[in-house]
Enzyme design. Sequence first.
Site, short mmCIF file in Angstrom:
data_model
loop_
_atom_site.label_atom_id
_atom_site.label_comp_id
_atom_site.label_asym_id
_atom_site.label_seq_id
_atom_site.Cartn_x
_atom_site.Cartn_y
_atom_site.Cartn_z
N LYS A 67 4.74 0.72 9.06
CA LYS A 67 4.82 2.02 8.37
C LYS A 67 4.21 3.13 9.21
O LYS A 67 4.73 4.24 9.23
CB LYS A 67 4.06 1.93 7.04
CG LYS A 67 4.87 1.31 5.92
CD LYS A 67 4.09 1.45 4.62
CE LYS A 67 3.82 0.12 3.99
NZ LYS A 67 2.44 -0.12 3.63
N ARG A 80 5.68 -13.16 9.28
CA ARG A 80 6.34 -11.89 9.00
C ARG A 80 7.71 -11.85 9.67
O ARG A 80 7.99 -12.61 10.59
CB ARG A 80 5.48 -10.70 9.37
CG ARG A 80 5.00 -10.65 10.80
CD ARG A 80 3.88 -9.62 10.98
NE ARG A 80 4.32 -8.26 10.72
CZ ARG A 80 3.76 -7.45 9.81
NH1 ARG A 80 2.75 -7.86 9.09
NH2 ARG A 80 4.19 -6.23 9.66
N GLU A 85 0.87 -1.17 0.00
CA GLU A 85 0.00 0.00 0.00
C GLU A 85 0.91 1.23 0.00
O GLU A 85 1.82 1.31 0.83
CB GLU A 85 -0.88 -0.01 1.25
CG GLU A 85 -1.94 1.07 1.18
CD GLU A 85 -2.78 1.22 2.44
OE1 GLU A 85 -2.72 0.35 3.32
OE2 GLU A 85 -3.50 2.23 2.52
P1 ATP Z 1 2.88 -2.01 7.65
O1 ATP Z 1 2.11 -2.48 8.84
O2 ATP Z 1 4.30 -1.73 7.94
O3 ATP Z 1 2.19 -0.91 6.92
P2 ATP Z 1 1.73 -3.73 5.79
O4 ATP Z 1 1.67 -5.21 5.82
O5 ATP Z 1 0.47 -3.01 6.11
O6 ATP Z 1 2.90 -3.28 6.69
P3 ATP Z 1 1.76 -3.46 2.98
O7 ATP Z 1 2.18 -2.32 2.17
O8 ATP Z 1 0.33 -3.82 2.98
O9 ATP Z 1 2.26 -3.19 4.43
O10 ATP Z 1 2.64 -4.75 2.68
C1 ATP Z 1 3.00 -5.24 1.43
C2 ATP Z 1 3.45 -6.66 1.61
O11 ATP Z 1 4.56 -6.72 2.50
C3 ATP Z 1 2.36 -7.51 2.21
O12 ATP Z 1 2.27 -8.71 1.48
C4 ATP Z 1 2.81 -7.74 3.61
O13 ATP Z 1 2.34 -8.97 4.09
C5 ATP Z 1 4.33 -7.71 3.47
N1 ATP Z 1 4.97 -7.34 4.75
C6 ATP Z 1 4.79 -6.24 5.48
N2 ATP Z 1 5.51 -6.28 6.62
C7 ATP Z 1 6.17 -7.46 6.61
C8 ATP Z 1 7.08 -8.11 7.51
N3 ATP Z 1 7.46 -7.55 8.66
N4 ATP Z 1 7.57 -9.32 7.15
C9 ATP Z 1 7.21 -9.90 6.00
N5 ATP Z 1 6.36 -9.34 5.12
C10 ATP Z 1 5.84 -8.14 5.40
MG MG Z 2 -0.97 -1.93 5.78
#
Ligand code: ATP
Ligand code: MG
Length: 559
Positions: A268, A258, A34
């Site tokens: 983020k 994760r 995102e």
């Molecule tokens: P954040 O909470 O930091 O915003 P998010 O999962 O909401 O992380 P996205 O932009 O939706 O962020 O993530 C894109 C991809 O990265 C998703 O498939 C998510 O599962 C993966 N991802 C995010 N954080 C991790 C992590 N700590 N380890 C492995 N994969 C991750």
């Molecule tokens: Mg997110």
Amino acid sequence: MNENKHRHFIQRIIDEDNVTGKFDNRVQTRFPPEPNGHLHIGHAKAICLDFGIAKEYGGKCNLRFDDTNPIAEEEEYVDAIQEDVHWLGFEWDKLCFASDYFQQMHDYAVQLINQGDAYVCDLSADDIRQTRGTLKKPGKDSPFRKRSIEENVDLFKRMKNGEFPDGSRTLRARIDMAHPNLNMRDPVIYRIMHATHHNTGNNWCIYPMYDWAHGLEDSIENITHSLCTTEFEDHRPIYDWFLDRLDVYHPQQIEFARLNLSYTLMSKRKLKDLVNGGYVNGWDDPRMPTLSGMRRRGYVPRSIRKFMDEVGIAKRENVMEIAKLEAILRDELNKCAERRMAVLNPLKIIITNFDENNVEELDAINNPEDESAGSRKVPFSRELYIEQDDFMENPPKKFFRLAPGREVRLRYAYFITCNEVIKNEQDNIIELHCTYDPATKGGSAPDGRKVKATIHWVSANDSMNAEVRLYDRLFSVPNPATSKNFEDVINPDSLNILNECRLEPSLSKVEIGEHIQFERLGYFYKDPDSTTEKPVFNRTVPLRNTWAKLEKQQQSQNN
Ligand code: ATP
Ligand code: MG
């Protein structure tokens, strides 16, 4: 392919699919960030997996922006994310935007309504939450659940046309308010939001929810294996339900653990709070666990990829040691970084028996790990700088470096002996008077006498001034995510700026992008804040290998 036992569970699932022909032996993945912030080291795990799997099976991987929430998303992040994925070393097949499918998603929603599988609900977000029930208690049907298909079609059209204010109505799937999985209790699939979207502008005032959008995006892009983190496991039933009801192409969602890293925040939203709260100097502050921050700090992308190989892919979450990542980084830098001399806290020494008009050019090896890196000349003259730390007027027993009356080796140069300590009126040392032994050129004495220490130095008049930024962990506790307040856990000494550093002259030619080892001090990387008069260097990581130490300790504990 490798032996089965070395293959992780996702590889095994795909191997199996390729045997049964489930996806016609196709592998198509996607990385779906995102665009609401910069990517962090956690995302790197998903990137390495998504792109790595595609590459391994001769498949393809899309970079897809999951841009369904106009409030949080910005063009700036879209650009930064692309730069970060490239930097990590990956190339996407297609660049996609979920928002490009808004019309298709809308049409699918109309299909659901016409099938009797969705309805327009006038409950507020609060009411929906309150009637949802709990794990123990079933939810309550919405009073709008029985609306006729005609009425739903009409109301949804009017939602889309902007007739209703934000939050006044939603479109919900009609599933089961008593379903044991809360995500299946008539989830909202569209909400009204009069907001400008970075890609679609003001074309839409209804926006799809994640659970509705994500499976459709995967289906539209012909994804085979939709890899995501385990918090989406409970969402898989809804992912499957939508695709089944629409009777469209159906990818398989697979969840993996994760990445968690000690001393590191990985969200983020929290990273954004650090930026907005002024705790760091932007998303690419070298202390940040963002890919842009790590790049600026001097990480080599290969070290991050290698680290992810070691982390592996599993279902169970654990916390990885950041020291492990740093150990891998050191290994990589050791191979590629040329050695140079720099003095961070200069102490002047005068070589009293060296002619003041003379400058000698000495040979210095660029990288003992890489013969092809060659050598360079380092000027040696009467006035030099050494590190303040490398001298003690009253040395304790185990201090072997320079002290009054003591002889040490200057790297690539000569043995010197300290004869006199010069102080000012406040009794502070201002310089040392030393003599050198011309017979020790190159670092050994013809008479075989030994010295116990070798120290680095620069020629005072030939050196250039620089700013050097030394970093420590941003947080002082191993698990900062559990703390509510940054103030409680932030390390007040995470940045130490040294302004009077002296560099050997060849360092004036270093470009941003070159990794350098300052001998005995660590690996350094030139910062974009540099000017031609005054370069700025970030310390990527010190030389000392704390990880090796930790491992040794653990081993001896285990024995
Ligand atoms: P954040 O909470 O930091 O915003 P998010 O999962 O909401 O992380 P996205 O932009 O939706 O962020 O993530 C894109 C991809 O990265 C998703 O498939 C998510 O599962 C993966 N991802 C995010 N954080 C991790 C992590 N700590 N380890 C492995 N994969 C991750
Ligand atoms: Mg997110």
